[in-house]
Design a protein around this motif. Structure first.
Motif, short mmCIF file in Angstrom:
data_model
loop_
_atom_site.label_atom_id
_atom_site.label_comp_id
_atom_site.label_asym_id
_atom_site.label_seq_id
_atom_site.Cartn_x
_atom_site.Cartn_y
_atom_site.Cartn_z
N LEU A 24 92.94 43.38 32.56
CA LEU A 24 93.55 44.24 31.56
C LEU A 24 93.65 45.66 32.12
O LEU A 24 92.64 46.25 32.49
N ALA A 29 91.96 51.00 29.08
CA ALA A 29 91.37 50.36 27.90
C ALA A 29 92.07 50.71 26.60
O ALA A 29 91.83 50.08 25.57
N TYR A 41 89.85 39.05 23.25
CA TYR A 41 90.36 38.54 24.51
C TYR A 41 91.42 37.46 24.28
O TYR A 41 91.60 36.98 23.15
N ASN A 101 92.79 56.23 20.56
CA ASN A 101 91.77 56.07 21.60
C ASN A 101 91.84 57.19 22.63
O ASN A 101 90.81 57.59 23.20
N THR A 118 86.71 45.55 24.86
CA THR A 118 87.81 44.82 24.22
C THR A 118 87.28 43.77 23.25
O THR A 118 88.01 43.30 22.37
N SER A 119 86.02 43.42 23.36
CA SER A 119 85.41 42.43 22.48
C SER A 119 85.55 42.84 21.01
O SER A 119 85.34 44.01 20.66
N THR A 120 85.86 41.88 20.15
CA THR A 120 85.96 42.17 18.72
C THR A 120 84.62 42.61 18.14
O THR A 120 84.57 43.36 17.17
N THR A 171 93.41 48.12 23.99
CA THR A 171 92.65 46.92 23.60
C THR A 171 91.29 47.21 23.00
O THR A 171 90.66 46.30 22.47
N ILE A 172 90.81 48.44 23.06
CA ILE A 172 89.49 48.74 22.49
C ILE A 172 89.66 49.51 21.18
O ILE A 172 90.77 49.93 20.84
N GLN A 178 86.27 38.04 31.37
CA GLN A 178 87.14 39.22 31.43
C GLN A 178 86.54 40.31 32.31
O GLN A 178 87.24 40.96 33.09
N THR A 214 86.66 48.25 30.12
CA THR A 214 87.71 47.60 29.34
C THR A 214 87.33 46.15 29.03
O THR A 214 87.54 45.66 27.91
N GLY A 231 87.06 46.01 19.52
CA GLY A 231 88.31 45.80 20.24
C GLY A 231 89.18 44.74 19.59
O GLY A 231 88.81 44.12 18.59
#
Length: 465
Positions: free
Chosen positions: A218, A334, A401, A292, A392-394, A337-338, A410, A388, A398
């Motif tokens: 990413l 990042a 993935y 961000n 990015t993890s929920t 996605t974050i 990742q 990143t 984030g």
């Protein structure tokens, strides 16, 4: 063996018999034709569209990225050098802008996005922008939504412009003007364009995760392509060029922190084009990148000031400006996605690590990275690229993935992307600094360096008082 009566044949036969039966009933036949027409329209692929809002936003974003170099980076770097070398920094950023725009148009766009299927470069298909017209379109991240290809070309052009301009800060005040031009042409051709292809083109090595188990890295706006690339080249460059004459003996304090603050502020504003523009559309995803870019930079700025207050007893303007850039660098890969809170944490972490490299590692290893390009852009880019994969993890705010990808997978893909970029850029930069040294030499004489590069190479001075 393929069956004669397949689904398509049966459907066609049914439609034919139905039309024949309804022919005796005009009203029913008309309804049937309308139904058949609607079914045909639904089955056909949706026509691609170009939204005027997307076009307007991307034109604005492109100008913002250019604004980062001219005059943002030029003023940021210029304020950090001594007055006798101010104009040389302005001229280096200026000539790089012009040269790279020409190179990008003639062969750079083709080498990066020419449509080739190689893992490493785009081929010769779009040399001199062959085949590109006002009707040509480039895809976005939404199926069926496109932007004019010329717009994609100029947006990516501004990225290609600022990357080599970042490098010159590492050997500021001691590089020949001709060496900057020669190295820039070689470096963008064989380092920047291939890395841009590997990361952002659909057939690229890093994009496809060829060396990371099929998980693509990413990099939303250029952590690897721009910042790690520039940082590694800067480190190699300052080693090839050598230390500034009088380093450790002469006073080499920045001549204008006012201009540096102005330059840093312009960089921050322009970075919204850099990050939010990389979404290629004016959508909520661009807004995520935008917020961000605010929050990560704020986190890094405050963290740097806190660290300086603890370590030196005072928070400096130079430190604040460095924190701003460290945060911007770290969030670049990042930002799309974050989440905003994760961005604050990522910016603060990057600031701490960059501070350590600038204040401790550089002094310990005794390399003269004049304006801390490696310490901020190289290290900040690496922290951001790996971070990143984590943020990015929920679970950390984030967007999550790709299907079937874990955090570990990742993060590994991000590390592989960093390693590929470091190796490709490190080897390439060493080769092209050596070639440049053989062709035109890298640095002026000691006497010329003491007099200042403004008068030696440009016959004029930034100040007359």
């Amino acid at each position: 063996m393929r069956p004669f009566f397949n689904a398509r044949t049966l459907a066609a036969t049914g439609l034919g018999l139905g039309a024949l039966a309804l022919a005796c009933h005009p009203a029913l036949a008309q309804d049937a034709q309308a139904t058949a027409s609607a079914a045909t329209d639904a089955a056909a692929p949706a026509a691609s569209t170009v939204d005027k809002g997307d076009v307007a936003w991307m034109m604005t974003a492109t100008l913002l990225v250019l604004f980062m170099t001219m005059p943002g980076l030029a003023l940021f770097y210029g304020g950090l050098v001594r007055a006798k070398n101010m104009l040389s920094i302005l001229m280096q950023c200026t000539i790089i802008t012009g040269v790279v725009m020409i190179v990008w148009t003639l062969w750079g766009y083709s080498f990066a996005f020419g449509g080739g299927t190689s893992y490493f470069w785009g081929g010769f298909g779009k040399l001199f922008l062959a085949g590109v017209t006002t009707d040509s379109k480039s895809a976005t991240f939404t199926d069926g939504v496109e932007i004019p290809e010329y717009l994609f070309i100029v947006f990516q052009m501004t990225f290609a412009v600022i990357t080599p301009a970042l490098i010159v800060g590492a050997f500021a005040e001691r590089i020949k003007f001709s060496a900057v031009v020669v190295f820039t042409i070689l470096w963008v051709t064989f380092v920047y364009f291939p890395v841009a292809h590997m990361v952002w083109d659909g057939s690229g090595l890093i994009f496809n995760g060829v060396l990371s188990g099929g998980v693509g890295a990413l990099d939303f706006a250029g952590g690897t392509v721009v910042h790690i690339n520039a940082g590694i080249a800067a480190l190699i460059g300052c080693m090839f060029v050598g230390k500034r004459t009088g380093l450790g003996k002469d006073i080499m304090a920045p001549h204008s922190m006012t201009l540096t603050m102005v330059g840093a502020s312009i960089l921050w504003v322009g970075w919204f084009g850099f990050n939010a523009g990389s979404n290629l559309e004016s959508t909520s995803a661009a807004v995520l990148a935008m917020i961000n870019t605010f929050t990560a930079t704020a986190g890094a700025l405050v963290a740097w000031c806190v660290i300086e207050s603890m370590m030196r007893g005072k928070a400096s303007m130079l430190g604040a400006a460095s924190g701003i850039v460290a945060g911007l660098v770290a969030v670049t890969p990042a930002c799309g996605t974050i989440g905003p809170v994760g961005a604050i944490v990522l910016g603060a972490i990057a600031s701490c690590i960059c501070y350590f490299f600038v204040s401790v590692v550089k002094n310990a290893l005794k390399y003269d990275d004049s304006l801390d390009v490696f310490g901020v852009h190289g290290i900040g880019g690496i922290v951001g690229a790996i971070g990143t994969g984590i943020f990015t993890s929920t679970s950390l705010g984030g967007i999550g993935y790709a299907e079937g990808v874990t955090m570990a997978g990742q993060v590994w893909a991000q590390i592989v992307a960093v390693l590929i970029t470091v190796v490709w850029c490190g080897i390439g930069s060493a080769i092209f600094f050596a070639i440049t040294k053989a062709l035109v030499g890298l640095r002026p004489t000691m006497e010329e360096e003491r007099e200042g590069l403004d008068l030696i190479y440009h016959g004029e001075a930034a100040y007359h008082s």
